[in-house]
Design a protein around this motif. Structure first.
Motif, PDB file in Angstrom:
ATOM      1  N   CYS A 107     -11.728  41.928  44.083  1.00 37.68           N
ATOM      2  CA  CYS A 107     -12.357  43.087  43.460  1.00 37.68           C
ATOM      3  C   CYS A 107     -13.259  43.757  44.491  1.00 37.68           C
ATOM      4  O   CYS A 107     -14.150  43.119  45.057  1.00 37.68           O
ATOM      5  CB  CYS A 107     -13.165  42.676  42.239  1.00 37.68           C
ATOM      6  N   GLU A 113     -15.391  46.013  43.930  1.00 41.53           N
ATOM      7  CA  GLU A 113     -16.705  46.343  43.350  1.00 41.53           C
ATOM      8  C   GLU A 113     -17.634  45.122  43.399  1.00 41.53           C
ATOM      9  O   GLU A 113     -18.743  45.195  43.896  1.00 41.53           O
ATOM     10  CB  GLU A 113     -16.561  46.786  41.887  1.00 41.53           C
ATOM     11  N   CYS A 114     -17.169  43.991  42.853  1.00 43.17           N
ATOM     12  CA  CYS A 114     -18.049  42.825  42.716  1.00 43.17           C
ATOM     13  C   CYS A 114     -17.702  41.689  43.679  1.00 43.17           C
ATOM     14  O   CYS A 114     -18.343  40.634  43.655  1.00 43.17           O
ATOM     15  CB  CYS A 114     -18.031  42.317  41.275  1.00 43.17           C
ATOM     16  N   CYS A 154     -11.608  44.453  39.136  1.00 49.50           N
ATOM     17  CA  CYS A 154     -11.287  43.383  38.191  1.00 49.50           C
ATOM     18  C   CYS A 154     -11.482  43.861  36.739  1.00 49.50           C
ATOM     19  O   CYS A 154     -11.938  44.979  36.509  1.00 49.50           O
ATOM     20  CB  CYS A 154     -12.144  42.162  38.483  1.00 49.50           C
ATOM     21  N   CYS A 175     -14.922  45.247  36.088  1.00 51.46           N
ATOM     22  CA  CYS A 175     -15.348  46.415  36.872  1.00 51.46           C
ATOM     23  C   CYS A 175     -14.505  47.661  36.657  1.00 51.46           C
ATOM     24  O   CYS A 175     -14.936  48.747  37.010  1.00 51.46           O
ATOM     25  CB  CYS A 175     -15.350  46.069  38.357  1.00 51.46           C
TER      26      CYS A 175
HETATM   27 ZN    ZN Z   1     -15.190  43.105  39.764  1.00 50.13          ZN
END
Ligand code: ZN
Ligand code: MN
Length: 130
Positions: free
Chosen positions: A86, A88-89, A126, A129
């Motif tokens: 992911c 983002e995270c 994910c 996100c």
């Molecule tokens: Zn994520």
């Protein structure tokens, strides 16, 4: 004359690192592993963690996941499999999809070479996100 490789023993430190890695699915960094192992072996150093991660990798007990310039992540499952990261995270998730061994064979035929393994990585957002 070929030099014999030194036998690698499963020391207490290595056993603990492996235990920590096997107990999680989060594909942790060396720093995260260090924090966990320190709880039981307080005098261990980050350098020792790195050295032992390398040895465990050489022993075929774990996998290292390289992400270019950012920190490596480690995987207690040494059997080849794909990952989704992911963006983002930074979560790294295992993918159930089986490894495409047929591709190795196609590449061997195309290049008249011998393929040991290949890497295929997926990136995106994910479930949490997206
Ligand atoms: Zn994520
Ligand atoms: Mn994995």
């Amino acid at each position: 004359m070929s030099e014999a490789k030194p036998k690698r023993r499963m020391t207490r430190q290595r056993k603990k690192i492996l235990e920590v890695l096997k107990s999680t699915t989060c594909h942790p960094t060396a720093d995260w592993i260090y924090e966990q192992v320190k709880k039981e072996i307080p005098n261990i150093s980050l350098g020792t963690i790195y050295r032992n991660l390398n040895v465990l990798k050489e022993m075929g007990k774990i996998m290292e996941l390289n992400y270019g310039s950012s920190h490596s992540r480690f995987d207690g499952n040494p059997v080849q499999h794909y990952h989704f990261t992911c963006t983002e995270c930074d979560n790294v998730l295992d993918i159930e999809e089986s490894v495409h061994k047929d591709m190795d064979q196609r590449i061997e035929e195309e290049l008249d070479c011998e393929v040991d393994y290949h890497r295929l990585e997926f990136f995106g957002r994910c479930q949490d996100c997206k």
